[in-house]
Design a protein around this motif. Structure first.
Motif, short mmCIF file in Angstrom:
data_model
loop_
_atom_site.label_atom_id
_atom_site.label_comp_id
_atom_site.label_asym_id
_atom_site.label_seq_id
_atom_site.Cartn_x
_atom_site.Cartn_y
_atom_site.Cartn_z
N GLY A 1 0.79 -1.23 0.00
CA GLY A 1 0.00 0.00 0.00
C GLY A 1 0.81 1.27 0.00
O GLY A 1 0.25 2.37 -0.08
N HIS A 2 2.13 1.15 0.12
CA HIS A 2 3.02 2.30 0.23
C HIS A 2 3.90 2.44 -1.02
O HIS A 2 4.14 1.47 -1.73
N GLY A 3 4.44 3.64 -1.21
CA GLY A 3 5.43 3.85 -2.25
C GLY A 3 4.96 3.38 -3.60
O GLY A 3 3.86 3.70 -4.07
N TYR A 4 5.81 2.56 -4.25
CA TYR A 4 5.48 2.00 -5.56
C TYR A 4 5.06 0.54 -5.47
O TYR A 4 4.93 -0.13 -6.50
N THR A 5 4.84 0.05 -4.27
CA THR A 5 4.24 -1.28 -4.11
C THR A 5 2.74 -1.15 -4.42
O THR A 5 2.17 -0.06 -4.37
N THR A 6 2.11 -2.27 -4.74
CA THR A 6 0.69 -2.27 -5.11
C THR A 6 -0.14 -1.46 -4.12
O THR A 6 0.04 -1.55 -2.90
N HIS A 7 -1.07 -0.68 -4.63
CA HIS A 7 -1.98 0.07 -3.77
C HIS A 7 -2.86 -0.88 -2.94
O HIS A 7 -3.18 -1.99 -3.37
N ALA A 8 -3.25 -0.40 -1.78
CA ALA A 8 -4.15 -1.17 -0.92
C ALA A 8 -5.59 -0.95 -1.35
O ALA A 8 -6.00 0.17 -1.64
N VAL A 9 -6.36 -2.04 -1.37
CA VAL A 9 -7.79 -1.94 -1.67
C VAL A 9 -8.62 -2.37 -0.47
O VAL A 9 -9.85 -2.38 -0.52
N ALA A 10 -7.95 -2.71 0.63
CA ALA A 10 -8.60 -3.03 1.90
C ALA A 10 -7.64 -2.62 3.01
O ALA A 10 -6.44 -2.40 2.77
N ASP A 11 -8.15 -2.51 4.23
CA ASP A 11 -7.32 -2.09 5.34
C ASP A 11 -6.16 -3.06 5.57
O ASP A 11 -6.32 -4.28 5.43
N ILE A 12 -4.99 -2.52 5.91
CA ILE A 12 -3.80 -3.32 6.16
C ILE A 12 -3.45 -3.20 7.65
O ILE A 12 -3.24 -2.09 8.17
N GLU A 13 -3.38 -4.34 8.32
CA GLU A 13 -3.05 -4.36 9.74
C GLU A 13 -1.73 -5.10 9.95
O GLU A 13 -1.11 -5.60 9.00
N ILE B 1 -4.22 2.45 4.60
CA ILE B 1 -3.02 2.48 5.44
C ILE B 1 -3.33 3.11 6.79
O ILE B 1 -2.87 2.65 7.83
N MET B 2 -4.13 4.18 6.74
CA MET B 2 -4.40 4.95 7.94
C MET B 2 -5.38 4.28 8.90
O MET B 2 -5.71 4.84 9.94
N CYS B 3 -5.82 3.07 8.59
CA CYS B 3 -6.70 2.38 9.53
C CYS B 3 -6.03 2.20 10.88
O CYS B 3 -6.71 2.12 11.93
N LEU B 4 -4.71 2.15 10.92
CA LEU B 4 -3.98 1.98 12.19
C LEU B 4 -4.07 3.20 13.09
O LEU B 4 -3.63 3.14 14.24
N GLN B 5 -4.63 4.30 12.57
CA GLN B 5 -4.86 5.47 13.42
C GLN B 5 -6.24 5.46 14.06
O GLN B 5 -6.56 6.34 14.86
N ASP B 6 -7.08 4.47 13.71
CA ASP B 6 -8.36 4.28 14.39
C ASP B 6 -8.10 3.64 15.75
O ASP B 6 -7.32 2.68 15.85
N ALA B 7 -8.74 4.13 16.79
CA ALA B 7 -8.48 3.67 18.15
C ALA B 7 -8.67 2.15 18.28
O ALA B 7 -7.82 1.46 18.85
N ASP B 8 -9.78 1.63 17.77
CA ASP B 8 -10.07 0.20 17.94
C ASP B 8 -9.10 -0.66 17.13
O ASP B 8 -8.63 -1.69 17.62
N VAL B 9 -8.81 -0.25 15.91
CA VAL B 9 -7.89 -1.02 15.07
C VAL B 9 -6.50 -1.01 15.70
O VAL B 9 -5.83 -2.04 15.78
N ARG B 10 -6.08 0.15 16.15
CA ARG B 10 -4.76 0.25 16.75
C ARG B 10 -4.66 -0.62 18.00
O ARG B 10 -3.66 -1.30 18.23
N ALA B 11 -5.73 -0.61 18.80
CA ALA B 11 -5.71 -1.36 20.05
C ALA B 11 -5.46 -2.85 19.82
O ALA B 11 -4.72 -3.49 20.56
N ARG B 12 -6.06 -3.42 18.79
CA ARG B 12 -5.89 -4.85 18.58
C ARG B 12 -4.57 -5.20 17.89
O ARG B 12 -4.24 -6.37 17.74
N ASN B 13 -3.84 -4.18 17.46
CA ASN B 13 -2.55 -4.40 16.81
C ASN B 13 -1.35 -3.98 17.66
O ASN B 13 -0.21 -4.16 17.23
N MET B 14 -1.60 -3.45 18.84
CA MET B 14 -0.51 -2.92 19.66
C MET B 14 0.50 -4.00 20.04
O MET B 14 0.17 -5.19 20.14
N VAL B 15 1.73 -3.57 20.26
CA VAL B 15 2.77 -4.46 20.79
C VAL B 15 2.44 -4.73 22.25
O VAL B 15 2.28 -3.80 23.05
#
Length: 293
Positions: A81-93, A211-225
């Motif tokens: 989803g970043h740079g010149y890699t394939t664009h994202a068409v769904a949320d990336i976690e 890409i920015m799904c990781l800035q959602d509170a709930d999405v971020r919470a389930r992905n935290m270290v």
């Protein structure tokens, strides 16, 4: 855990000037279903993988690649989803990024690598090292994400990033990049042009939303270290924080290093979220010394 403070000065040059004189290849490789842009340099027996931050691209490490490549085989790549890699068409976690990193190592025949990650790159490195300890030599985490979730920071990252993708003007691109730096002068016209070219690609604005799904509170919470992740990391780890990081206080890095079995903390002054760019010479020297231990 050991703690040291480092002071350095910045020297600012051109991305291509930094890469001149080094044999390297930049090509697209099919990795885990993503057409992934990968830079490869150096012929060392050990592999060092460089991973950029959210909304970024492999040029974030342009000032470090050549000295790293003198000792290591270096792989730097654009995340899904970043740079010149394939664009994202769904949320990336985080599981998606971790799986992609594993597939990249497989594609390049790398059983075990050193990982160096900035922000999102550090987050991915920690998650990967916890899940695959046998595949990681040493970790270098500069201002890593994943341990902190401050609403004002998440909103700032989302708003600046999406605005720059929706309207990739010099003004909006520069505003996003200057947020990363301690000294706005380190945001060169070339760096702005590089990111503007990437953000202006058709479809990138949509990719940024995923890409920015990781800035959602709930999405971020389930992905935290988690504490369990940190306990599972057995690789010697260098945690680098800076005097002017906009994502959070240096205590975050201190806490990460303290929680690791083999953690070491370094504070670099005169840098923001990109110490590898703003204080390139010193960051690289720290990293090389650490990797050689």
């Amino acid at each position: 855990m050991s703690i040291r403070t480092s002071i350095s000065t910045n020297t600012s040059t051109n991305i291509w000037t930094e890469l001149m004189g080094q044999d390297l290849s930049v090509r697209h490789v099919e990795i885990g279903g993503w057409s992934t842009r990968v830079l490869e340099a150096g012929m060392g027996e050990e592999t060092l993988v460089l991973m950029h931050g959210i909304g970024g691209h492999l040029e974030a490490y342009a000032r470090n690649i050549v000295p790293f490549a003198r000792r290591y085989r270096v792989l730097a790549f654009d995340f899904p989803g970043h740079g010149y890699t394939t664009h994202a068409v769904a949320d990336i976690e985080l599981p998606d990024y971790v799986a992609h990193l594993g597939a990249l190592l497989d594609a390049y025949g790398v059983d075990r690598a050193h990982l160096s990650g900035e922000s999102l790159g550090g987050w991915v490195a920690m998650k990967f090292a916890a899940a695959h300890p046998d595949r990681v030599g040493r970790l270098i985490l500069n201002t890593p994400a994943g341990n902190l979730s401050l609403p004002e920071v998440r909103e700032r990252i989302r708003s600046l990033s999406q605005a720059a993708a929706d309207d990739p003007s010099d003004e909006r691109i520069r505003a996003r990049l200057e947020w990363l730096m301690a000294d706005p002068a380190t945001v060169t016209d070339e760096l702005v042009g590089t990111r503007r070219t990437i953000y202006a690609r058709p479809g990138f604005a949509r990719s940024m939303r995923h890409i920015m799904c990781l800035q959602d509170a709930d999405v971020r919470a389930r992905n935290m270290v988690t504490d369990a992740d940190l306990e599972a990391i057995v690789a010697p780890t260098l945690v680098v924080w800076t005097s002017d990081d906009p994502s959070g206080p240096a205590k975050t890095g201190l806490d990460i290093a303290a929680a690791l079995e083999h953690g070491r903390f370094e504070l670099i002054t005169g840098a923001g979220h990109w110490p590898q760019w703003e204080q390139a010479e010193h960051f690289t020297a720290l990293a090389l010394d650490f990797l050689a231990e």
